[in-house]
Design a protein around this motif. Structure first.
Motif, short mmCIF file in Angstrom:
data_model
loop_
_atom_site.label_atom_id
_atom_site.label_comp_id
_atom_site.label_asym_id
_atom_site.label_seq_id
_atom_site.Cartn_x
_atom_site.Cartn_y
_atom_site.Cartn_z
N ASN A 18 -36.59 21.23 45.72
CA ASN A 18 -35.82 20.81 44.54
C ASN A 18 -35.13 19.47 44.79
O ASN A 18 -35.13 18.59 43.93
CB ASN A 18 -34.73 21.86 44.23
CG ASN A 18 -35.17 22.78 43.12
OD1 ASN A 18 -35.65 22.33 42.09
ND2 ASN A 18 -35.02 24.07 43.34
N SER A 21 -37.78 16.73 44.92
CA SER A 21 -38.32 16.35 43.60
C SER A 21 -37.27 15.64 42.76
O SER A 21 -37.61 14.70 42.04
CB SER A 21 -38.94 17.47 42.80
OG SER A 21 -38.64 18.69 43.26
N ILE A 25 -37.92 12.20 40.94
CA ILE A 25 -37.81 12.08 39.48
C ILE A 25 -36.81 10.96 39.13
O ILE A 25 -37.07 10.12 38.27
CB ILE A 25 -37.40 13.44 38.85
CG1 ILE A 25 -38.58 14.41 38.96
CG2 ILE A 25 -36.97 13.28 37.40
CD1 ILE A 25 -38.24 15.88 38.73
N TRP A 50 -45.60 22.05 42.28
CA TRP A 50 -44.94 21.34 41.18
C TRP A 50 -45.71 20.07 40.82
O TRP A 50 -45.81 19.71 39.66
CB TRP A 50 -43.49 21.02 41.53
CG TRP A 50 -42.60 22.24 41.53
CD1 TRP A 50 -42.81 23.40 40.84
CD2 TRP A 50 -41.37 22.43 42.25
NE1 TRP A 50 -41.80 24.30 41.09
CE2 TRP A 50 -40.89 23.73 41.94
CE3 TRP A 50 -40.63 21.63 43.11
CZ2 TRP A 50 -39.71 24.24 42.48
CZ3 TRP A 50 -39.44 22.14 43.63
CH2 TRP A 50 -38.99 23.42 43.32
N CYS A 51 -46.25 19.40 41.84
CA CYS A 51 -47.01 18.18 41.57
C CYS A 51 -48.28 18.52 40.78
O CYS A 51 -48.62 17.85 39.80
CB CYS A 51 -47.36 17.48 42.88
SG CYS A 51 -48.31 15.99 42.67
N LYS A 53 -48.73 20.97 38.82
CA LYS A 53 -48.36 21.36 37.44
C LYS A 53 -47.93 20.14 36.62
O LYS A 53 -47.70 20.24 35.42
CB LYS A 53 -47.16 22.33 37.49
CG LYS A 53 -47.56 23.79 37.56
CD LYS A 53 -46.36 24.70 37.76
CE LYS A 53 -45.36 24.63 36.61
NZ LYS A 53 -44.09 25.33 36.95
N ASP A 55 -45.09 18.46 37.24
CA ASP A 55 -43.63 18.37 37.17
C ASP A 55 -43.04 17.29 38.07
O ASP A 55 -41.91 16.86 37.88
CB ASP A 55 -42.99 19.72 37.55
CG ASP A 55 -43.23 20.77 36.48
OD1 ASP A 55 -43.65 20.39 35.37
OD2 ASP A 55 -43.01 21.97 36.76
N VAL A 56 -43.77 16.89 39.06
CA VAL A 56 -43.28 15.81 39.94
C VAL A 56 -44.46 14.90 40.30
O VAL A 56 -45.57 15.38 40.52
CB VAL A 56 -42.51 16.37 41.17
CG1 VAL A 56 -43.32 17.36 41.95
CG2 VAL A 56 -42.04 15.27 42.11
N ASP A 57 -44.17 13.60 40.30
CA ASP A 57 -45.23 12.60 40.41
C ASP A 57 -44.97 11.72 41.64
O ASP A 57 -43.94 11.06 41.72
CB ASP A 57 -45.18 11.76 39.12
CG ASP A 57 -46.14 10.60 39.14
OD1 ASP A 57 -47.00 10.54 40.05
OD2 ASP A 57 -46.03 9.74 38.24
#
Ligand code: GLP
Length: 236
Positions: A18, A21, A25, A50-51, A53, A55-57
């Motif tokens: 968390n 990320s 973000i 998460w990446c 999905k 949600d984080v790049d």
């Protein structure tokens, strides 16, 4: 210092992921200082999920790893470059060319060390440094010593570290005796530090490092001087 105690490895990994990320973000072109060892594997797994999905790049992220064994080919499955590729980089959208791990096979290791520090400086330093802690209090491969080593350097691994890391090799004789590690300057100049530790066997050294005297005999104790450090500990 922010000290977070959690119930188990999953929670530690999730909380750490968390924080990483959130960093990416808020600042998509962050420089992440990354670590190896068994502790961060769950954090990397969570970030991969998460990446994938969306949600984080990580496409604009640059990463610099703490350390590498001397003498191992990057194809060797015990090299830290191999570890990072297989446990993280291959499964996220980071650009491989923006991932840096010291080259433990460099012909001139001193030059490699100096270049590594110069490179980190040239990209503006590390935004968030992820750290584990060794049983003897080492961070990266900064082993207990008479003084804190400032710069990236070649280190003789201590007997206890060689033994602790032997579990990943066929035999203790296969563990390299030397490593290249980032020194304290690049670590301490990171804008934020995230230290994760897991297991009862880490509790004693963690207490000494975070609440005992600051001494190079416990390299992680220097972290007490960092203005923005979060520690996540799971005793399970
Ligand atoms: C290795 C690494 C360290 C790591 C430490 C603890 O020696 N160089 O960066 O923090 O081991 O490893 P583990 O997470 O497996 O306990």
């Amino acid at each position: 210092m922010k000290f977070i105690k959690v119930k188990n490895y999953e929670q530690m990994s999730r909380q750490a992921a968390n924080i990483i990320s959130a960093q990416v973000i808020i600042k998509p072109d962050s420089v992440l200082g990354l670590a190896t060892g068994s502790t961060p594997i769950g954090t990397y797994k969570q970030l991969i999920k998460w990446c994938q999905k969306g949600d984080v790049d990580f496409s604009e992220v640059t990463s610099v790893n703490l350390d590498e064994y001397v003498g191992l080919d990057i194809e060797n499955d015990q090299s830290y470059r191999y570890f990072m590729n297989t446990n993280f980089f291959d499964s996220i959208n980071i650009k491989k060319e923006n991932t840096y791990v010291p080259n433990g096979k460099a012909d001139n290791l001193e030059e490699e060390c100096a270049n590594y520090d110069a490179f980190i400086k040239s990209i503006g330093g590390i935004d968030l440094q992820l750290l584990g802690i060794g049983l003897d209090g080492h961070i990266g491969f900064n082993e207990p010593a008479d003084c804190f080593e400032k710069n990236t350097h070649v280190v003789d691994l201590h007997e206890s570290t060689i033994k602790a890391n032997a579990r990943f090799f066929e035999s203790v004789d296969d563990v390299p005796k030397k490593a290249v590690t980032m020194g304290m300057v690049s670590i301490m100049q990171a804008k934020k530090i995230l230290l994760i530790a897991n297991g009862k066997n880490k509790e004693e050294i963690l207490n000494k490092a975070l609440f005992g005297p600051i001494t190079p005999e416990i390299p992680a104790s220097i972290l007490q001087l960092h203005p923005d450090i979060t520690v996540i500990f799971s005793e399970e």
